[in-house]
Design a protein around this motif. Structure first.
Motif: not given
Ligand SMILES: Nc1ncnc2c1ncn2[C@@H]1O[C@H](COP(=O)(O)OP(=O)(O)OP(=O)(O)O)[C@@H](O)[C@H]1O
Ligand SMILES: [Mg+2]
Lengths: 86, 264
Positions: B12-20, B172-175, B203-210
């Motif tokens: 699936k797209g948009g789950v956090g690959k590039t961020t990872t 598991i991202n955005r917990m 990896v928790p959901e975290d606004e610092n990612v954005i």
């Protein structure tokens, strides 16, 4: 979530997990619920040609074991002992 | 150290690959390792902006493959970490400009000099995905704790099994621990029970990612922030260290203090 689940207060994560368990089995085996039903009917017909079975007491299902799944058939056989003595 | 090629993919797209990829690369390079990232998402490049290197692109991966530049010339050095490099994707070409064997050849060349080669796979199971997994020594699958992301992750795991690729590990991202506690989000245990592959990161959901992506500076580099810590932990696990999973519910002392003083 069905209305029943809503009323019983079932949590959405629980629904998600149960739904995913079924979806993953079907994705992995390429066997839809309808195809599994057809397989079940075929099995019953084939086995009935050889032995007398009660379709209602049969269980044919896919079980998960780690990342693999197996088709489990549980088919109780009828006792026919009384016929011989009669 | 013998070099390792790690591919990050998801279905699936948009789950956090590039961020990872951006964060693992930064964390590994901060440990003094030489790291080369390859953006495998031809036509939709993104790793350059997440790493903050978008203004320095001259050549890209298609230029290497088609012989318009040497591999070195397409490797952009990071602003802060001298051992971190990016090979960007081509933006105006389609995925078929690169083949799986091109990727294997490129990675074999990079193995000569790099400790880690990280590949950011595109979503889906098409050519870009095939290209990305072809040279992989290790595969990381990123998912989110929700229906379609888990389902697509399972599809990809099945494909990798069928092709006898190395057994993948799961991130598991955005917990969101509060939603898990309420019973409205699949827990880590649920996702593991469904997919049954080794979990290497949570990896928790975290606004610092954005915030970090706005700035173009990977959050794994600064000390605070829970997602950054989670990515650093994954980097250590890739290095073979045993790092306990952090308790997603435990807030940092600082957060707890500000809560207390604001709370009443
Ligand atoms: N842990 C997180 N907390 C909050 N936001 C996140 C987290 N991880 C990723 N995001 C956000 O989710 C979005 C998608 O992330 P990212 O681009 O890394 O996904 P991707 O899997 O690479 O997507 P694509 O399939 O399009 O390549 C981004 O806006 C990113 O900032
Ligand atoms: Mg991406």
């Amino acid at each position: 979530m069905s209305i029943l689940e809503h009323l019983s207060g079932k949590k959405s994560a629980k629904s998600a997990k149960e739904r995913l368990q079924l979806v993953l089995i079907h994705d992995r085996t390429d066997l839809s619920p309808a195809a599994l039903d057809a397989l079940r009917d075929d099995l019953i017909a084939t086995i009935s040609r050889h032995i007398d079975i009660d379709p209602a007491s049969m269980h044919i299902d896919i079980e998960r074991e780690g990342r693999s799944q197996r088709l489990i058939a549980d088919i109780p056989l009828r006792v026919i002992g009384s016929r011989r003595s009669g | 150290m013998t070099s390792k090629v790690i591919t990050v993919t998801s279905g699936k797209g948009g789950v956090g690959k590039t961020t990872t990829v951006a964060n693992l690369a930064a964390a590994l390079a901060a440990d003094g390792k030489k790291v080369v990232c390859i953006d495998g998402d031809i036509g939709l490049r993104n790793l350059d902006v997440i790493m903050g290197l978008e203004n320095r692109i001259v050549y890209d991966v298609v230029d290497i493959v088609e012989g318009r530049c040497r591999t070195r010339q397409a490797m952009i050095r990071d602003k802060r970490l001298p051992d971190l490099f990016l090979i960007p994707a081509a933006q105006t070409r389609d995925k078929n400009a690169v083949s799986p064997s091109d990727m294997v050849r490129l990675c074999n060349e990079l193995r000569e000099e790099a400790d880690w080669i990280l590949i950011d796979s595109p979503a889906g199971i098409e050519r870009g995905f095939r290209n990305s997994i072809a040279p992989a020594d290790e595969i990381l699958i990123v998912t989110n704790p929700e229906m379609s992301a888990v389902r697509d992750a399972d599809r990809v795991i099945g494909l990798l099994e069928a092709e006898e690729k190395p057994a993948p590990s799961l991130i598991i991202n955005r917990m969101n621990p509060d939603m898990v506690k309420r019973g409205d989000m699949l827990s880590v245990e649920d996702v593991y029970d469904l997919l049954r592959i080794n979990v290497i990161g949570i990896v928790p959901e975290d606004e610092n990612v954005i915030i970090a992506s706005n700035r173009g500076t990977p959050l794994a580099l600064d000390g605070k922030g829970r997602a950054g810590q989670a990515f650093r932990n994954i980097a250590h696990r890739l290095n073979g260290e045993e790092v306990p999973f952090m308790d997603l519910e435990a807030r940092s002392i600082w957060e707890r203090l500000t809560k207390l003083t604001r709370g009443r």
